[in-house]
Design a protein around this motif. Structure first.
Motif, PDB file in Angstrom:
ATOM      1  N   PRO A   1      41.914  38.175  19.081  1.00  0.00           N
ATOM      2  CA  PRO A   1      41.256  36.941  19.524  1.00  0.00           C
ATOM      3  C   PRO A   1      40.421  37.158  20.780  1.00  0.00           C
TER       4      PRO A   1
ATOM      5  N   ALA B   1      36.507  36.158  20.728  1.00  0.00           N
ATOM      6  CA  ALA B   1      35.999  35.132  21.640  1.00  0.00           C
ATOM      7  C   ALA B   1      34.752  35.581  22.376  1.00  0.00           C
TER       8      ALA B   1
ATOM      9  N   HIS C   1      29.737  34.476  15.053  1.00  0.00           N
ATOM     10  CA  HIS C   1      31.084  34.619  14.509  1.00  0.00           C
ATOM     11  C   HIS C   1      31.084  34.209  13.031  1.00  0.00           C
TER      12      HIS C   1
ATOM     13  N   VAL D   1      39.922  31.218  16.358  1.00  0.00           N
ATOM     14  CA  VAL D   1      40.556  31.984  17.444  1.00  0.00           C
ATOM     15  C   VAL D   1      41.981  31.501  17.653  1.00  0.00           C
TER      16      VAL D   1
ATOM     17  N   ALA E   1      42.549  28.994  22.848  1.00  0.00           N
ATOM     18  CA  ALA E   1      41.332  29.503  22.197  1.00  0.00           C
ATOM     19  C   ALA E   1      40.090  28.998  22.901  1.00  0.00           C
TER      20      ALA E   1
ATOM     21  N   ARG F   1      35.031  27.840  15.474  1.00  0.00           N
ATOM     22  CA  ARG F   1      35.429  29.045  16.202  1.00  0.00           C
ATOM     23  C   ARG F   1      36.724  28.810  16.963  1.00  0.00           C
TER      24      ARG F   1
END
Length: 556
Positions: free
Chosen positions: A489, A493, A498, A526, A543, A522
């Motif tokens: 993750p 990030a 993505h 994440v 996240a 996203r």
């Protein structure tokens, strides 16, 4: 730069079209969702050798198309020029694989071979992961990697040429020595045969001429007396005298015959002329049939000698002169052998000097490049939380060859005082990922327009270390393009773009698809990577914090 990928009927992909962007592109998804299929498909269109069963079950063929931006100075243009292909600002690669295994490829709609695709791929894409498809973990490939980093191709070419010349000189010495030994073994025969041939001195075409002369002399003995008799009958006291007398008698009375004898007299004159020509020809024949009684015997002796020598040496009579020259050349080589051998050995020494100079220059260049590479990797390791680790390029002596006399091996020591060892054996999984990332960054520096793909390069690391890996990938992507397949993750990030790879089952058929993620999606992806199947509010908050910290201030 890779701009897009279109995949049809490959493995569990029905139809998929992806558009990629500059910067750091991340692909995430659960294990088995199909991320590796994307890389397999990209490798297929680039001509890489991979798995054979790529066509989706039930489909007649699978197809992959990839398109790239091609700046004016991109090295792919040189590959296209060498292959006789047009170069445009966009490069389109397309490749088809039928269900029976046949593969067909096109570049900008021109049919090409897999070799052309692979040559282009070396300028377009660099793929790397823990499994090390490029040979970073295999010491056998380390010398070639160092040479590429050092730009040693001109020195390598010179060393290869010097090695080839040295081998040729050594083979010439060996061949000359072997030939001399063979000639020495038959020296007695050669000297006897050459003396015999020189004494006879046969000439080309002589056997046929002697045979003709022999047959003529043998026949002349039988017919010469008859020919002589005929000549005498035609000459004085014979036909010539009779015709002359007849002509004189007619001439004495011709004036009284009122012209009646003119035609017969003219015919007699013509007959005398023809008779003279006939007698001249017969006389020539008699001369040709005249020979010394010993000549026939001498001719037969020489003819039989030539034929006997030809049978002895198993050659045609007309080839005896050439055969003698060949034997004489062997003797000449034997007589001049010592001087020739000395000259050849001198050539070997000169070739050894040339090779030593080329190999020494190559070794010197490798040692300088190794020092630069070690420093560059050390500088890359510090941001990856491995500032105490040591990377070293070891160069040792090995047997001389076309690429010099150096063995090259990448070694590492993960902690101060720890023993150094091969890259693949000393480092743990997480350490190995970071070593490979640092090394990859150094090796690909200065390659414009190259798309770097990292397949789970962050495996085995987490927390701050994963963040450090991600930030190095993010920095590497500045001004270029990096694609990362990741389960981390922290790395996900940091991506500028993505995608999530998903797998679904519909009507009993498993398919894989790739979904571009906007900001809210996203956060969920994440969060899933942080928390697993059950996404909690705390995971979303974490996240969101990761994503906020991972983006540049202008993008927050």
């Amino acid at each position: 730069m890779l701009r897009g990928l279109d995949i049809s009927d490959m493995l569990i992909i029905d139809r998929l079209e992806l558009g990629f962007q500059p910067g750091l592109n991340v692909l995430t998804g659960e294990t088995g969702a199909g991320k590796s299929i994307l890389l397999d498909s990209l490798g297929f269109v680039l001509g890489w050798r991979g798995r054979a069963d790529l066509v989706r079950q039930g489909a007649a063929q699978g197809e992959v198309t990839a398109w790239f931006d091609l700046p004016p100075d991109h090295p792919a243009r040189a590959v296209l020029a060498e292959a006789g292909l047009p170069a445009e600002d966009e490069l389109i690669l397309r490749r088809i694989n039928t269900s029976d295994g046949r593969k067909t490829a096109w570049v900008n709609d021109r049919r090409v071979s897999g070799e052309v695709l692979r040559a282009l791929s070396e300028t377009l894409v660099e793929l790397h992961g823990q499994h090390d498809d490029r040979g970073l973990l295999n010491p056998r490939g380390h010398r070639a990697i160092l040479d590429e980093y050092a730009g040693n191709e001109p020195r390598l070419s010179g060393t290869r040429k010097a090695w080839s010349a040295l081998n040729a000189a050594r083979k010439a010495v060996e061949a000359a020595a072997a030939e001399r030994e063979a000639i020495l073994a038959e020296e007695e025969f050669l000297r006897h045969a050459v003396a015999e041939l020189d004494k006879l001195d046969p000439q080309e075409g002589e056997e046929a001429a002697l045979d003709t002369r022999r047959r003529l002399m043998q026949g002349a003995e039988k017919i010469r007396s008859d020919v002589t008799n005929a000549y005498e009958i035609m000459g004085q006291g014979g036909a010539e005298t009779a015709l002359g007398d007849a002509l004189r008698w007619l001439d004495g009375v011709a004036d009284k015959a009122e012209g009646a004898l003119e035609a017969p007299m003219a015919a007699l004159n013509r007959a005398l002329v023809e008779l003279d020509e006939a007698m001249s020809g017969v006389a020539d024949a008699i001369d040709a049939m005249s020979f010394n009684p010993l000549e026939l015997e001498e001719t037969e002796e020489r003819l039989f000698a030539i034929r006997g020598l030809a049978r002895k040496h198993d050659v045609a009579p007309d080839d005896l002169a050439g055969f003698a020259s060949a034997l004489r050349a062997k003797l000449d080589a034997l007589d001049a052998g010592e001087a020739a051998q000395a000259a050849l050995e001198q050539a070997v020494r000169a070739a050894e000097t040339d090779y030593d100079a080329a190999a020494d220059a190559l070794t010197k260049a490798r040692r300088k490049a190794a020092s630069r590479l070690d420093k560059a990797v050390a500088a890359e390791l510090a941001p990856l939380k491995m500032e105490r680790a040591v990377f070293a390029t070891e160069i040792t002596d090995e047997a001389a060859g076309p690429e010099g006399r150096d063995a090259v091996s990448f070694t590492v020591a993960t902690n101060p005082g720890a023993p150094a060892g091969p890259l693949g054996k000393i480092a743990s999984g997480g350490e190995l990922s970071r070593f490979l990332l640092a090394l990859k960054v150094c090796l690909t520096e200065g390659q414009p327009g190259l798309t770097l793909i990292f397949d789970e390069i962050d495996r085995g690391v987490g927390g701050a270390t994963a963040d450090a890996v991600g930030r190095r990938l993010q920095a590497l992507a500045n001004g270029g393009q990096v694609l990362v397949v990741t389960h981390s993750p922290q790395v996900a990030a940091l991506g500028a773009h993505h995608w999530r790879v998903e797998k679904a089952v519909k009507a009993g058929m498993t398919t894989s698809t790739v979904v571009p993620l906007a900001a809210p999606e996203r956060i969920d992806e994440v969060a899933r990577m942080l928390a697993g199947d059950t996404i909690t509010d705390a995971a979303r908050a974490a996240a969101q914090a990761l994503l906020g910290a991972g983006q540049p201030a202008a993008a927050r």
